[in-house]
Design a protein around this motif. Structure first.
Motif, PDB file in Angstrom:
ATOM      1  N   CYS A  66       4.051   5.618  -5.614  1.00  0.00           N
ATOM      2  CA  CYS A  66       4.429   5.316  -7.002  1.00  0.00           C
ATOM      3  C   CYS A  66       4.185   6.550  -7.877  1.00  0.00           C
ATOM      4  CB  CYS A  66       3.606   4.133  -7.510  1.00  0.00           C
ATOM      5  SG  CYS A  66       4.031   3.595  -9.177  1.00  0.00           S
ATOM      6  N   ASP A 112       0.833  -1.207   0.000  1.00  0.00           N
ATOM      7  CA  ASP A 112       0.000   0.000   0.000  1.00  0.00           C
ATOM      8  C   ASP A 112       0.866   1.255   0.000  1.00  0.00           C
ATOM      9  OD1 ASP A 112      -2.220  -1.573   0.004  1.00  0.00           O
ATOM     10  OD2 ASP A 112      -2.735  -1.262   2.103  1.00  0.00           O
ATOM     11  N   LEU A 116       3.752   1.079 -12.890  1.00  0.00           N
ATOM     12  CA  LEU A 116       3.522  -0.157 -12.138  1.00  0.00           C
ATOM     13  C   LEU A 116       3.300  -1.274 -13.142  1.00  0.00           C
ATOM     14  CD1 LEU A 116       2.935  -1.978  -9.731  1.00  0.00           C
ATOM     15  CD2 LEU A 116       0.580  -1.125  -9.734  1.00  0.00           C
ATOM     16  N   ALA A 119       2.357   1.755  -3.422  1.00  0.00           N
ATOM     17  CA  ALA A 119       1.342   2.213  -4.370  1.00  0.00           C
ATOM     18  C   ALA A 119       1.075   3.700  -4.205  1.00  0.00           C
ATOM     19  CB  ALA A 119       0.059   1.410  -4.194  1.00  0.00           C
ATOM     20  N   ARG A 120       1.009   4.158  -2.969  1.00  0.00           N
ATOM     21  CA  ARG A 120       0.703   5.573  -2.716  1.00  0.00           C
ATOM     22  C   ARG A 120       1.845   6.498  -3.117  1.00  0.00           C
ATOM     23  NH1 ARG A 120      -1.966   3.124   1.815  1.00  0.00           N
ATOM     24  NH2 ARG A 120      -4.210   3.495   1.698  1.00  0.00           N
ATOM     25  N   MET A 174      -3.652   5.837  -8.591  1.00  0.00           N
ATOM     26  CA  MET A 174      -2.400   5.865  -9.351  1.00  0.00           C
ATOM     27  C   MET A 174      -2.642   6.301 -10.798  1.00  0.00           C
ATOM     28  SD  MET A 174      -0.009   2.666  -8.107  1.00  0.00           S
ATOM     29  CE  MET A 174      -1.307   1.429  -8.064  1.00  0.00           C
ATOM     30  N   MET A 226       0.262   2.086 -15.906  1.00  0.00           N
ATOM     31  CA  MET A 226      -0.017   0.803 -15.269  1.00  0.00           C
ATOM     32  C   MET A 226      -0.219  -0.281 -16.325  1.00  0.00           C
ATOM     33  SD  MET A 226      -3.066  -0.202 -12.573  1.00  0.00           S
ATOM     34  CE  MET A 226      -2.562   1.109 -11.473  1.00  0.00           C
ATOM     35  N   LEU A 268      -6.710   2.198  -4.825  1.00  0.00           N
ATOM     36  CA  LEU A 268      -5.312   2.544  -5.069  1.00  0.00           C
ATOM     37  C   LEU A 268      -4.991   2.549  -6.559  1.00  0.00           C
ATOM     38  CD1 LEU A 268      -3.445   0.625  -2.214  1.00  0.00           C
ATOM     39  CD2 LEU A 268      -3.699   3.092  -2.468  1.00  0.00           C
ATOM     40  N   ASP A 269      -5.551   1.576  -7.299  1.00  0.00           N
ATOM     41  CA  ASP A 269      -5.326   1.541  -8.744  1.00  0.00           C
ATOM     42  C   ASP A 269      -5.847   2.815  -9.400  1.00  0.00           C
ATOM     43  OD1 ASP A 269      -4.203  -0.947  -8.516  1.00  0.00           O
ATOM     44  OD2 ASP A 269      -5.995  -2.041  -9.142  1.00  0.00           O
ATOM     45  N   ALA A 280      -8.022  -3.423  -3.969  1.00  0.00           N
ATOM     46  CA  ALA A 280      -7.042  -2.861  -4.903  1.00  0.00           C
ATOM     47  C   ALA A 280      -7.574  -1.692  -5.716  1.00  0.00           C
ATOM     48  CB  ALA A 280      -6.554  -3.965  -5.847  1.00  0.00           C
ATOM     49  N   TYR A 334       7.420  -1.412  -9.102  1.00  0.00           N
ATOM     50  CA  TYR A 334       7.041  -0.009  -8.928  1.00  0.00           C
ATOM     51  C   TYR A 334       8.149   0.909  -9.433  1.00  0.00           C
ATOM     52  CZ  TYR A 334       3.326  -1.742  -5.880  1.00  0.00           C
ATOM     53  OH  TYR A 334       2.239  -2.403  -5.373  1.00  0.00           O
TER      54      TYR A 334
END
Length: 290
Positions: free
Chosen positions: A96, A90, A100, A93-94, A124, A131, A120-121, A117, A172
């Motif tokens: 990034c 997590d 990804l 991800a925050r 991003m 991604m 967060l997806d 998920a 990442y």
């Protein structure tokens, strides 16, 4: 009358009089009396909240120091425990910022994993993170995963699928890869890879599978004499001596589905045994990389 007096007394609007009987009390005075304990409790909770916030803020320095150590190059970090691994993922991800790349073997994520998920997806992708998500073909039969893939694509993500994937992996910003601990320790943590040499190999591994994958929504060719990609992978594993159960596990399919594919291939090849099917597939050029 007695009930009314009881209700008024409960509200603090009647009090015993020194001379006997009861005397009326103003609503303001009654409110002060009734609410004073509650206000005191709220005050104490606010003081406790402020103290807790101050203690947590005091840990910011330790957190930043630990994070700087985690960001050190030429390192491989083992994170024990599923919850600890999830917290690290997590955090990655925050923070990034650029890209990804994800390998997701098996039949895709379940509803709980997708629900966790998705926020967060989306966050991003809104930040402009590039991604790329790569699933196995078997994930196309997972309705939850199909909806999630469509959501990622609509938000600017790229989603593809292929027959075989080696392991779950997240990379990442091209600077940190996350892979699960070995098969004998599934579900107990993850390894964070920042060593440039290992990370470079993992990035090339991702590109190898990505370049050979299909868009997630693209259908494989089903007609004609040539085998589909899934059929070809089944043939290759058959030629390697794998049984249906082992093929199913490697391709993320059910043994029953593999058995149907094997039966269909043997019929098309007019083969009476798995060995004969493999030999005829090789003669037809079905097992070559060209």
């Amino acid at each position: 009358m007695v009930d009314a007096e009881f209700r008024l007394s409960a509200l603090g609007l009647l009090r015993p009089s020194p001379t006997g009987g009861q005397v009326a009390v103003s609503p303001e005075t009654a409110a002060d009396t009734l609410l004073a304990p509650m206000e005191q409790d709220i005050l104490q909770r606010r003081i406790a909240m402020a103290a807790t916030r101050a203690r947590l803020h005091a840990l910011s320095g330790d957190y930043l120091e630990a994070r700087s150590l985690r960001s050190a190059k030429s390192s491989i970090e083992i994170v024990e425990g599923t919850e600890n691994a999830r917290a690290v993922i997590d955090d990655l991800a925050r923070t990034c910022a650029e890209s990804l790349d994800a390998l997701v073997p098996g039949s895709g994520l379940d509803e709980v994993a997708v629900k966790a998920a998705t926020p967060l997806d989306m966050e991003m992708l809104e930040r402009g993170v590039k991604m790329r998500s790569l699933f196995q073909h078997s994930a196309r039969k997972n309705r939850v995963q199909v909806r999630h893939a469509a959501l990622l694509t609509s938000a600017g993500g790229q989603v593809r699928s292929t027959s075989v994937l080696p392991s779950r992996m997240l990379i990442y910003d091209g600077g940190c890869a996350v892979i699960p601990l070995g098969p004998e320790r599934v579900g107990v943590g993850a390894a964070l890879i920042r060593d440039p040499t290992v990370l470079g190999f993992l990035q090339r591994l991702f590109e190898h599978y990505w370049d050979r994958a299909l868009d997630f929504a693209e259908e494989e060719q089903r007609d004609g004499p040539e085998p589909t990609e899934v059929e070809r992978d089944v043939l290759l594993l058959m030629a390697a001596g794998k049984k249906d159960e082992a093929i199913a596990h490697q391709l993320g399919m059910s043994p029953r589905s593999v058995s149907r594919i094997v039966a269909r291939l043997m019929e098309r090849l007019d083969a009476e045994s798995r060995f004969q099917a493999g030999a005829r597939a090789a003669l037809n050029g079905w097992l070559s990389d060209d």
